[in-house]
Each structure stands twice: as C-alpha cells, then as structure tokens.
Design a protein around this motif. Structure first.
Motif, mmCIF file in Angstrom:
data_model
loop_
_atom_site.group_PDB
_atom_site.id
_atom_site.type_symbol
_atom_site.label_atom_id
_atom_site.label_comp_id
_atom_site.label_asym_id
_atom_site.label_seq_id
_atom_site.Cartn_x
_atom_site.Cartn_y
_atom_site.Cartn_z
ATOM 1 N N LEU A 81 -10.731 -13.190 -31.856
ATOM 2 C CA LEU A 81 -10.265 -12.971 -29.883
ATOM 3 C C LEU A 81 -9.495 -13.720 -29.759
ATOM 4 C CD1 LEU A 81 -13.045 -12.371 -27.878
ATOM 5 C CD2 LEU A 81 -11.169 -11.192 -27.588
ATOM 6 N N SER A 84 -6.116 -12.815 -31.728
ATOM 7 C CA SER A 84 -5.765 -11.920 -31.805
ATOM 8 C C SER A 84 -4.561 -12.045 -30.024
ATOM 9 C CB SER A 84 -6.894 -10.375 -30.890
ATOM 10 O OG SER A 84 -6.982 -11.097 -29.347
ATOM 11 N N ILE A 85 -5.368 -13.840 -29.252
ATOM 12 C CA ILE A 85 -5.007 -14.690 -28.137
ATOM 13 C C ILE A 85 -3.222 -15.115 -28.999
ATOM 14 C CG2 ILE A 85 -4.554 -16.584 -27.105
ATOM 15 C CD1 ILE A 85 -6.118 -14.955 -25.611
ATOM 16 N N SER A 88 -0.119 -12.770 -29.906
ATOM 17 C CA SER A 88 0.773 -12.540 -28.479
ATOM 18 C C SER A 88 0.836 -13.380 -28.071
ATOM 19 C CB SER A 88 -0.790 -11.386 -27.751
ATOM 20 O OG SER A 88 -1.538 -11.821 -27.142
ATOM 21 N N ARG A 89 1.186 -15.159 -27.948
ATOM 22 C CA ARG A 89 1.105 -15.599 -26.882
ATOM 23 C C ARG A 89 1.484 -16.664 -27.376
ATOM 24 N NH1 ARG A 89 -2.294 -15.072 -22.168
ATOM 25 N NH2 ARG A 89 -1.457 -16.527 -21.127
ATOM 26 N N LEU A 97 -3.314 -20.522 -21.261
ATOM 27 C CA LEU A 97 -3.727 -19.148 -20.803
ATOM 28 C C LEU A 97 -3.854 -18.975 -19.378
ATOM 29 C CD1 LEU A 97 -5.756 -18.577 -24.488
ATOM 30 C CD2 LEU A 97 -3.692 -17.871 -23.293
ATOM 31 N N LEU A 99 -2.794 -16.460 -17.479
ATOM 32 C CA LEU A 99 -1.811 -15.484 -16.098
ATOM 33 C C LEU A 99 -2.871 -15.179 -15.309
ATOM 34 C CD1 LEU A 99 -1.442 -12.467 -19.152
ATOM 35 C CD2 LEU A 99 0.238 -13.852 -17.946
ATOM 36 N N MET A 100 -4.449 -15.315 -15.493
ATOM 37 C CA MET A 100 -5.141 -15.048 -14.027
ATOM 38 C C MET A 100 -5.462 -16.189 -13.378
ATOM 39 S SD MET A 100 -7.010 -11.860 -15.915
ATOM 40 C CE MET A 100 -7.271 -12.524 -17.151
ATOM 41 N N GLY B 145 -11.265 -7.688 -24.056
ATOM 42 C CA GLY B 145 -10.236 -8.132 -25.594
ATOM 43 C C GLY B 145 -10.007 -6.584 -26.415
ATOM 44 N N LYS B 151 -1.570 -9.071 -22.908
ATOM 45 C CA LYS B 151 -2.176 -9.991 -23.608
ATOM 46 C C LYS B 151 -3.203 -10.961 -21.575
ATOM 47 C CE LYS B 151 2.871 -12.270 -23.863
ATOM 48 N NZ LYS B 151 3.485 -12.464 -23.690
ATOM 49 N N LYS B 152 -3.156 -10.027 -20.824
ATOM 50 C CA LYS B 152 -4.384 -9.896 -19.635
ATOM 51 C C LYS B 152 -5.593 -9.861 -20.629
ATOM 52 C CE LYS B 152 -2.831 -9.659 -15.346
ATOM 53 N NZ LYS B 152 -3.119 -9.542 -13.781
ATOM 54 N N THR B 154 -6.564 -9.770 -23.783
ATOM 55 C CA THR B 154 -7.195 -10.745 -24.847
ATOM 56 C C THR B 154 -6.943 -11.621 -23.494
ATOM 57 O OG1 THR B 154 -4.135 -11.027 -25.033
ATOM 58 C CG2 THR B 154 -5.462 -9.666 -26.519
ATOM 59 N N GLU B 155 -6.934 -12.140 -22.488
ATOM 60 C CA GLU B 155 -7.034 -13.578 -21.910
ATOM 61 C C GLU B 155 -8.852 -13.230 -21.651
ATOM 62 O OE1 GLU B 155 -4.467 -15.380 -19.823
ATOM 63 O OE2 GLU B 155 -5.539 -16.259 -18.652
ATOM 64 N N ALA B 156 -8.948 -12.013 -21.113
ATOM 65 C CA ALA B 156 -10.368 -12.098 -20.354
ATOM 66 C C ALA B 156 -10.949 -12.140 -21.491
ATOM 67 C CB ALA B 156 -10.470 -10.363 -19.470
ATOM 68 N N GLY B 157 -10.967 -11.618 -22.723
ATOM 69 C CA GLY B 157 -11.812 -11.886 -23.831
ATOM 70 C C GLY B 157 -12.225 -12.923 -24.263
#
Lengths: 102, 485
Positions: A81, A84-85, A88-89, A97, A99-100, B145, B151-152, B154-157
């Motif tokens: 994980l 993958s983060i 993309s970021r 991190l 976004l939310m 994820g 992006k959201k 993967t961030e959630a996972g």
C-alpha cells in the motif's frame, strides 16, 4: 534464573516504545516499524509466560509462531500500500496524505 | 473436542469457492469476466447460504470443535449467515464498479475476509481469535486500497492499514496478558481464571476494548472510518460498515460474556461511556457532512453506539437485541451504500447535492433510498425501528435508563440529517434539467441486490418473529454455555 518480571518489564518497555513510534512518527515506514515493535513485545510476553507457566501446554509457543506469520502478512500488505501511495503521490509522510478531512 | 466438519462448513465451502474462482478466471475472456466472476461469487455464496441453513444448523447443545478452537453454536451460526448474505450482496454491487469488477482478486479477497469474519464469530480460543481478526482485516486493507489509480482509494487503504495494524497490536498485547494470567488460551478455561474483578482485569479489558473498538468504529477509535469509507470503493465501504462491524460485535459478545462475565461491572461501565461518546459524536458530526459517504460513515459510527447498548445490558435479551440490531443494520446500510454505488457511477459524484431530484430521475431507486434512510433513522414499520426498540428495551430492563435517554436524544438528531438527505431527493430539483430524461443507470445484478435488501428491511420490521427467534436462540446458546456461578 532470571525472574519472569524482567521479561514483562522488557516487553512493556518495548511496547511503549513501539506505541510512541506509531503515534509520534510521520513517516509511514517508521509507523510500521513501531507496529512491529508492539507485536514483538507481545511475542516476548507470550513466550516468557509459556516458559514460566505450564510448559506442557503449547498454547503460548503456537500463539507466538502465528503472530510471526500474521505480522509478515501485515507488513507485506502495508509495504504494498505504501508503494502504491508513493507512486501516485510521491510522498509517504502521513501528514501530507490529507485528501480527505472531516 | 473432535473433528466436526459442520462447524466449519461455511468457511470450507467459501474456501473452495475462492479456489474455483482463481482456477476459472484465466479461462474467461476479458469482456465476459465481469459477469462471470460476479455471478459466480454471488451465486456461490447464495448456495453456501442455503447449504448452511439446510444442513449447517447446530443443535441445541453448543459444542467445542477442532480442539477447542471454534465453538459450534447458534450465535456463530446466526452471524455466519449474516456475513455470507452481506458478502453475496456486496459481490453483486462490486459488479458495477469499474476497476474491481473484472478482477478475480477482488472477489477472492472478499471471500477471504468473509471466512475470517465467520471464524471470528465462532472463535473460542485466543489464538483462533487473533488469527480470525487478522484474516478479516488484511484482505479488507487491500480491498479498501484496491483502485490503484484512484488517489483517494489508496489513501483510504493506507489509513485503514495504519489504524488497523496499531489497534491489532494493542489487542494482541492484551491477549498476551490474558494468556499470561490464565495460562491457557481457551475462552472457557480462562473464565475460571478471571473469576473475580481485579485492577489487572481492568487493564486487560482496556487493551481489548481498544482493539475491538477499532473494528466496531467506536469513538475515540473511529478516525479511520470516515476517510476509509469515503475513499474505498463504495461496495467495499458498505461491506466494511456492516459485516466487519457485526463480526466485531460477535467477538465482543462472546469474549466478554464468557471469559469476562465475572468482571462485567468493569467493562459495562467502560462500554457505556464509549457508547455515549460514540453515539453523540457520530450524530453531531454527521450533521455537518456534505459528502454522502462520509455522512453514512458517521451514521454507522453512531449505530455502533446503539447496538453496543445490547451488549452492555449483558442479559439474554440484550444479546438478542444486539444480534437483531446487526441483522437490521446490515440490510439497511447495505441498501444505503448500494444506492450510492449506482448514483455515484451515473453522476460521478458523492456530494449530497448530486441527489437533487433523484425522485424524478429514478422514482423506484428514490423509494428504496427512502425506505433505507427511514429504517436507519428508526421509523416503523422498517427493520431499524424494531431493532432500536429492542436495544432500548433491553437496556432499560438491565437498569441503564440514563443510557437509553441519551440514545433516544441521539436518534432524534439522527432523524434530522437522514431526512435532510431525503429532502434533496424528493423536494429539490436540478436547475434547468429534465431529470426524468436522465435516469440513474442500473444493471440486473444491482436491481436484484437492491430489491432483496429493500424487501428484507420491510420484512424484518413487520414479520419479525422468525428473525427475533433466530436472535433469541443465538443469545440463549451464548448463555447456556456459561459456567454456573
């Protein structure tokens, strides 16, 4: 023989260091390292309780071995994980991190 | 303590189904994959559900099986049925989400998580419990994820993983202390060691509640929930908020009633405080939400608080009401998340204002949403009302009147924000657009899932005797196994 309490103190210290690491560090890898410390603290507990308790029952040993396996799986998923983060970021700092929120 | 295949029948069948999916997947062409995989998973789970109902029902006597690892009783049976049902519905919803619908891995991970939950419901040994919790969590981290390009997601996972790993380590530390104190790993053996409440048992209980509180998304261990629900693929969020939470309740009920039954006064008080904080915080923050998935996330946090009352009551009726609450909640919340799947896919937004004029776009979908939201807010004649009534009744009977007063005030706050969403759906219109010409697109698996859920919500609220009977049997089996004091 070293008394049981020494092991318990060691594991409590390890657990606290791990928990501090999880809560205070910003880097995702460092947070995972903290989790590993916490898991290993539990392992020390399990094995020493087994050694000083009823040796005939293998519960503690089995528990510790299963914890190894689970910890490995958890880290594998965690690193995947994080990768993958990062792709993309371009960051793995937990604070960035965001976004939310709320 | 013997080899008992009936005790793990659903898990074994789900494992076979997962292997079958992985074998068949490479044989299918890409364009057929979405339909084949989804129908195979959902159909297979439906078959497992039927098989469990027909031959997997435990007898009146609860038995320990597989060397004391799992208990084969009505409580485990009832929860297993709920999980398998929720997974089948989630598989149907997953067919509508690009990015996960064509991947065999996503369905297999769903099955793996369901196996873990089933084992959580029946685990009666510390080792099995920990293993089952992780078997549930790790596939769910991946599923949350799963959308690598999003992006959201993967961030959630990522957030789910960090919180999950930390709390499971705390839980494990608690379990290691329980093992050290009791010298054994079976729940029943440990119950004898924890026959009186001590400061030590208090400390252990706090560690265990942190670990389980994460699964149940109790405040203050709820921080992952809104972010994860918002970012994760919507069907996965629905599954997380229902089945995963119900699994946590199964563990909480079994572990605390059997092993820590003697120190009930300690954990009842901790859980009561957490329930108050959880309900109040969930409902108040939900008022301010603009995103429907976040709104449902906070609503699901508050529902964990209501359902907790049944466990706090710690009576047969209390556990009955919690089991019933979980059933009604699984049906209702899956329906709510299901509607978001379709609307989000067609309109590309999860903003509450995207629901303007939904009743004109798709009247039947809006009706299903109305039923789901009214049930969430606890209106008769839907499942949510009966569930809430039972939980409150059980808590009053056990002497927790002040808790029920807080719960009722919170329900009223809840009604406000659920109905606000329905106001957008029914009263508002999209400016300068002919909504009827732009219906929400739905597919056949989706329609089946929504119809089953909507009928289920109404059925649980009106003909509740069979469901209530199942819940009562489940609670009775839990208490029947207890040591006579």
């Amino acid at each position: 023989m070293v008394p049981l309490s020494w092991y318990i103190f060691l594991s409590a210290a390890l657990f606290s260091i791990g928990l501090y690491g999880v809560l205070a560090r910003k880097n995702a890898i460092a947070i995972l390292l903290g989790v590993e410390l916490m898991l290993n603290a539990a392992n020390i507990n399990l094995v020493s309780f087994w050694r000083y308790g009823n040796n005939a029952l293998m519960g503690g040993q089995v528990f510790a071995i299963i914890v190894f396996a689970v910890a490995a799986a958890e880290v594998a998923v965690g690193l995947a994980l994080i990768l993958s983060i990062y792709r993309s970021r371009n960051t793995i700092v937990a604070d960035e991190l965001d976004l939310m929120k709320w | 303590m013997s080899v008992n295949f009936l005790a793990i029948l659903p898990e074994a069948l789900m494992l076979l189904l997962g292997i079958l999916i992985l074998i068949l997947d490479p044989l299918w062409k890409d364009e057929k994959r979405r339909l084949n995989l989804g129908w195979l998973t959902a159909g297979g789970l439906a078959a497992i559900l039927v098989a469990s109902i027909l031959i997997g029902r435990p007898g009146a006597q609860s038995v320990l099986a597989w060397g004391g690892m799992v208990r084969f009783d009505m409580l485990a049976y009832a929860f297993k049925l709920f999980f398998i049902f929720a997974a089948a519905i989630t598989a149907l919803f997953m067919m509508d989400v690009d990015g996960i619908s064509r991947r065999a891995e996503s369905y297999v991970l769903l099955l793996a998580a369901t196996i873990g939950m089933s084992l959580m419901a029946s685990a009666s040994d510390l080792v099995m419990l920990y293993l089952a919790i992780e078997t549930t969590s790790i596939p769910l981290y991946v599923l949350a994820g799963f959308l690598l390009d999003d992006k959201k997601s993967t961030e959630a996972g990522f957030k789910y993983l960090l919180f999950g790993a930390m709390t499971s380590a705390i839980l494990l530390y608690g379990l290691s202390l329980v093992y050290g104190f009791g010298g054994m790993t079976g729940f029943d053996d440990l119950a004898k060691q924890f026959a009186s409440a001590t400061p030590f048992s208090m400390g252990v209980l706090v560690l265990l509640i942190v670990g389980l509180g994460f699964k149940l998304s109790l405040a203050p261990f709820h921080f992952w929930a809104p972010d994860t629900y918002e970012g994760a693929p919507t069907p996965v969020a629905g599954f997380l908020s229902t089945a995963s939470k119900a699994a946590g309740f199964a563990v909480l009920a079994r572990l605390f009633i059997t092993t820590f039954g003697s120190s009930a006064e300690q954990w009842q008080m901790i859980l009561a405080i957490l329930a108050v904080v959880t309900m109040t915080l969930g409902n108040l923050v939900a008022l301010a939400q603009k995103n429907i998935k976040r709104l449902l996330a906070y609503s699901s946090i508050s529902h964990a608080g209501y359902a907790l009352m049944g466990v706090i009551a710690a009576s047969t009726l209390g556990i009955t009401s919690s089991v019933f609450y979980m059933l009604a909640y699984i049906l209702t919340n899956l329906a709510a998340f299901g509607i978001i799947v379709a609307v989000g896919k067609t309109l590309g937004s999860d903003d509450i204002r995207a629901y303007d004029g939904l009743s004109r776009r798709s009247p039947y979908l809006a009706l299903a949403m109305l039923i789901a939201f009214l049930s969430l807010s606890g209106m008769p004649p839907f499942g949510g009302f009966v569930a809430k009534f039972l939980v409150f009744f059980a808590a009053i009977q056990a002497g927790w009147t002040w808790l029920v007063v807080v719960g009722i005030i919170n329900s009223i706050i809840g009604v406000y924000y659920y109905l606000t969403v329905m106001k957008y759906v029914y009263l508002y219109r999209t400016e300068g657009e002919d909504e009827a010409a732009h219906p929400i697109l739905t597919t056949r698996p989706y329609l089946i899932a929504i119809s089953v859920l909507t009928i289920g919500v109404v059925l649980v609220g009106t003909f509740f005797a069979p469901w209530f009977g199942l819940s009562t049997d489940a609670a009775a089996s839990l208490f029947a196994g207890l040591m006579p004091k």
